[in-house]
Design a protein around this motif. Structure first.
Motif, mmCIF file in Angstrom:
data_model
loop_
_atom_site.group_PDB
_atom_site.id
_atom_site.type_symbol
_atom_site.label_atom_id
_atom_site.label_comp_id
_atom_site.label_asym_id
_atom_site.label_seq_id
_atom_site.Cartn_x
_atom_site.Cartn_y
_atom_site.Cartn_z
ATOM 1 N N PRO A 116 0.807 -1.219 0.000
ATOM 2 C CA PRO A 116 0.000 0.000 0.000
ATOM 3 C C PRO A 116 0.837 1.264 0.000
ATOM 4 O O PRO A 116 0.401 2.299 -0.493
ATOM 5 C CB PRO A 116 -0.834 -0.138 1.285
ATOM 6 C CG PRO A 116 -0.878 -1.603 1.558
ATOM 7 C CD PRO A 116 0.434 -2.136 1.091
ATOM 8 N N THR A 147 -12.931 4.812 6.142
ATOM 9 C CA THR A 147 -11.997 3.740 5.817
ATOM 10 C C THR A 147 -12.490 2.933 4.629
ATOM 11 O O THR A 147 -11.714 2.603 3.717
ATOM 12 C CB THR A 147 -11.807 2.820 7.039
ATOM 13 O OG1 THR A 147 -11.317 3.586 8.142
ATOM 14 C CG2 THR A 147 -10.815 1.711 6.738
ATOM 15 N N GLN A 148 -13.775 2.604 4.626
ATOM 16 C CA GLN A 148 -14.338 1.850 3.503
ATOM 17 C C GLN A 148 -14.275 2.661 2.208
ATOM 18 O O GLN A 148 -14.005 2.112 1.132
ATOM 19 C CB GLN A 148 -15.782 1.460 3.807
ATOM 20 C CG GLN A 148 -15.943 0.486 4.970
ATOM 21 C CD GLN A 148 -15.273 -0.848 4.706
ATOM 22 O OE1 GLN A 148 -14.199 -1.125 5.230
ATOM 23 N NE2 GLN A 148 -15.878 -1.664 3.872
ATOM 24 N N ASP A 193 -10.529 2.791 1.035
ATOM 25 C CA ASP A 193 -10.065 1.491 0.561
ATOM 26 C C ASP A 193 -10.787 1.073 -0.715
ATOM 27 O O ASP A 193 -10.187 0.431 -1.587
ATOM 28 C CB ASP A 193 -10.270 0.444 1.653
ATOM 29 C CG ASP A 193 -9.465 -0.826 1.399
ATOM 30 O OD1 ASP A 193 -8.228 -0.715 1.241
ATOM 31 O OD2 ASP A 193 -10.059 -1.904 1.337
ATOM 32 N N ARG A 235 -7.846 0.755 -3.012
ATOM 33 C CA ARG A 235 -7.468 -0.642 -2.785
ATOM 34 C C ARG A 235 -6.162 -0.747 -2.003
ATOM 35 O O ARG A 235 -5.239 -1.465 -2.378
ATOM 36 C CB ARG A 235 -7.331 -1.386 -4.122
ATOM 37 C CG ARG A 235 -8.557 -1.341 -4.999
ATOM 38 C CD ARG A 235 -9.736 -2.022 -4.336
ATOM 39 N NE ARG A 235 -10.934 -1.958 -5.173
ATOM 40 C CZ ARG A 235 -12.127 -2.346 -4.771
ATOM 41 N NH1 ARG A 235 -12.282 -2.816 -3.530
ATOM 42 N NH2 ARG A 235 -13.174 -2.261 -5.560
ATOM 43 N N PHE A 236 -6.100 -0.016 -0.909
ATOM 44 C CA PHE A 236 -4.919 -0.079 -0.066
ATOM 45 C C PHE A 236 -4.858 -1.364 0.762
ATOM 46 O O PHE A 236 -3.831 -1.680 1.355
ATOM 47 C CB PHE A 236 -4.887 1.116 0.903
ATOM 48 C CG PHE A 236 -4.544 2.418 0.254
ATOM 49 C CD1 PHE A 236 -3.655 2.478 -0.808
ATOM 50 C CD2 PHE A 236 -5.105 3.601 0.723
ATOM 51 C CE1 PHE A 236 -3.328 3.683 -1.399
ATOM 52 C CE2 PHE A 236 -4.783 4.817 0.143
ATOM 53 C CZ PHE A 236 -3.895 4.851 -0.921
ATOM 54 N N LEU A 287 -6.850 -1.816 3.451
ATOM 55 C CA LEU A 287 -7.036 -1.408 4.841
ATOM 56 C C LEU A 287 -8.008 -2.352 5.541
ATOM 57 O O LEU A 287 -9.075 -2.661 5.000
ATOM 58 C CB LEU A 287 -7.584 0.024 4.910
ATOM 59 C CG LEU A 287 -6.723 1.120 4.284
ATOM 60 C CD1 LEU A 287 -7.485 2.433 4.290
ATOM 61 C CD2 LEU A 287 -5.411 1.260 5.034
ATOM 62 N N ARG A 291 -3.084 8.056 1.544
ATOM 63 C CA ARG A 291 -2.104 6.994 1.759
ATOM 64 C C ARG A 291 -1.199 7.320 2.948
ATOM 65 O O ARG A 291 -0.877 6.440 3.764
ATOM 66 C CB ARG A 291 -1.263 6.799 0.494
ATOM 67 C CG ARG A 291 -0.242 5.664 0.610
ATOM 68 C CD ARG A 291 0.363 5.332 -0.736
ATOM 69 N NE ARG A 291 1.004 6.487 -1.320
ATOM 70 C CZ ARG A 291 1.407 6.554 -2.595
ATOM 71 N NH1 ARG A 291 1.175 5.528 -3.396
ATOM 72 N NH2 ARG A 291 1.990 7.629 -3.055
#
Length: 421
Positions: A7, A75-76, A79, A83-84, A86, A198
């Motif tokens: 990530p 967070t959702q 991510d 597409r980290f 998390l 990030r």
């Protein structure tokens, strides 16, 4: 060497990501302001009513979980866009029962670093969103200005949102420049959002290694403690159950040996009694061995093992188990142990007349179970006790256990264990 899929080096400048970031920032420019208005309202209301029969505390507790909800959504969102990888935020728990445990749970949730990172990212995204909304208005105004000579009758046209009067002869170049500048600004903000997200949301490599080390240490300590508790349980069961029964068998056979010539009938009765006690000792040994290792768990899975466990329970159990797949042996064994120990505690100590067992495979890859009885409550985690064994066994498997047992009941044990622990 850092992996290209890490990530920390994953690109955030793909056209689709930048376009998505611009759209989301524009939405957050409006929604984020409302969200933070709600947060500050709850904070002010909670502090203002803090000394009014505790109402302020209720509001502040609500604020903690509103922060958690916003952090989870942020967070959702991040991510889903980048597409980290998390992990989703999960409610924090102290694992302690009673009101004191509840207060500690709220405090742990209030200082959760992951939640505050998400809130910080949301605040920055909201500010960037305001700028994106302004630039979007400027872009539209520039586009209108560029076509102004086709429909404007005046000698000058106002560039909206700036108050600048542009002569009609300069309308086309100024409009094009406004469109290009605003578009470049929006793209730059979209890229900046990815870079900041990030930096804020993805832990550094050092932090990840440190957290992995802490997790490994907790699991190791839990495994050691669970082994000690299990050894103590085996010793207790042997000492209190099988050993006295075998001693009794030996004494009975000794009496039978003395009477075998003088009173054969009494000797036969004593031998029959010893035979019955021997079978009972064998049964106890089998149950003890089943507690150490359950073969049906390996052969047919957790669902079948729990069905057999419930069938032997002296307290009626309402079982609602829906497991669509298998987890690792360690995960299933930890869950089985926790459920078995919870049922044992319900039968021995809680004076419960009914137990409810629910188990699910939850996304992403978590085995979750909850056992609740209608007993008198008041259970406490005592070193070396059954509840202590549950906590340490689950911790050793990389999971979490929460025990809630207020005075008067009910008592609930809730465990969450990674499926591939």
């Amino acid at each position: 060497m850092t992996s290209p899929d890490s990530p920390s080096v994953r690109p955030v400048t793909r056209p689709a990501q930048v376009a998505g970031a611009i759209a989301q920032l524009a939405a957050l420019g409006v929604i984020g302001a409302a969200a933070f208005s709600l947060l500050f309202s709850l904070l002010g209301l909670g502090i203002g009513l803090l000394f009014v029969i505790g109402i302020g505390l209720v509001v502040l507790f609500a604020l903690v979980y509103v922060l958690y909800a916003l952090g989870w959504l942020e967070t959702q969102r991040v991510d889903g866009l980048y597409r980290f990888g998390l992990p989703p935020l999960r409610p924090r728990s102290s694992g302690r029962p009673g009101f004191g445990g509840f207060l500690r749970t709220v405090w742990i949730q209030a200082i959760d670093a992951a939640t505050w990172r998400a809130i910080a990212n949301l605040a920055i995204a909201t500010i960037l969103g305001w700028v994106v909304v302004a630039l979007a208005g400027l872009l539209v105004s520039g586009a209108v200005l560029a076509f102004a000579p086709l429909f404007a009758d005046a000698s000058a046209v106002r560039l909206a949102r700036t108050g600048i009067e542009v002569p009609i002869s300069w309308a086309v170049p100024v409009g094009i420049v406004a469109v290009l500048v605003s578009a470049a600004g929006m793209i730059g903000l979209g890229v900046l959002h990815g870079i900041l997200a990030r930096a804020i949301m993805v832990p550094s490599r050092e932090a990840q290694l440190a957290e992995a080390a802490r997790t490994s240490s907790r699991q190791h300590a839990g495994a050691v403690r669970a082994a000690d508790v299990e050894r103590t349980r085996i010793e207790r069961d042997l000492h209190d159950g099988v050993q006295p029964r075998l001693v009794s068998v030996g004494m009975t056979l000794g009496l039978a040996q003395q009477k075998i010539e003088a009173d054969p009938e009494a000797a036969k009765a004593l031998i029959a009694e010893a035979h019955t006690s021997t079978k009972a000792a064998i049964t106890e040994l089998r149950q003890l061995a089943r507690g150490i290792h359950t073969s049906v768990l390996d052969d047919r899975g957790l669902d079948a093992a729990l069905s057999a466990l419930v069938a032997r329970s002296v307290v009626p159990v309402h079982m609602d188990v829906r497991l669509d797949g298998r987890c690792s042996r360690e995960t299933e064994a930890a869950a089985y142990f926790a459920i078995a120990e919870a049922l044992t505690n319900a039968a021995k100590h809680s004076r419960a007349t009914e137990v409810r067992l629910v188990a699910r495979l939850r996304e992403p890859g978590v085995l979750w179970a909850r056992i609740e009885d209608n007993g008198v409550g008041g259970a406490r985690v005592i070193p070396g006790g059954g509840l202590d064994g549950i906590v340490n066994r689950v911790l050793a498997a990389g999971g979490e256990a929460r025990i809630d047992s207020p005075a008067g009941g009910p008592t609930s044990v809730e465990v969450s264990i990674p499926c591939a622990s």
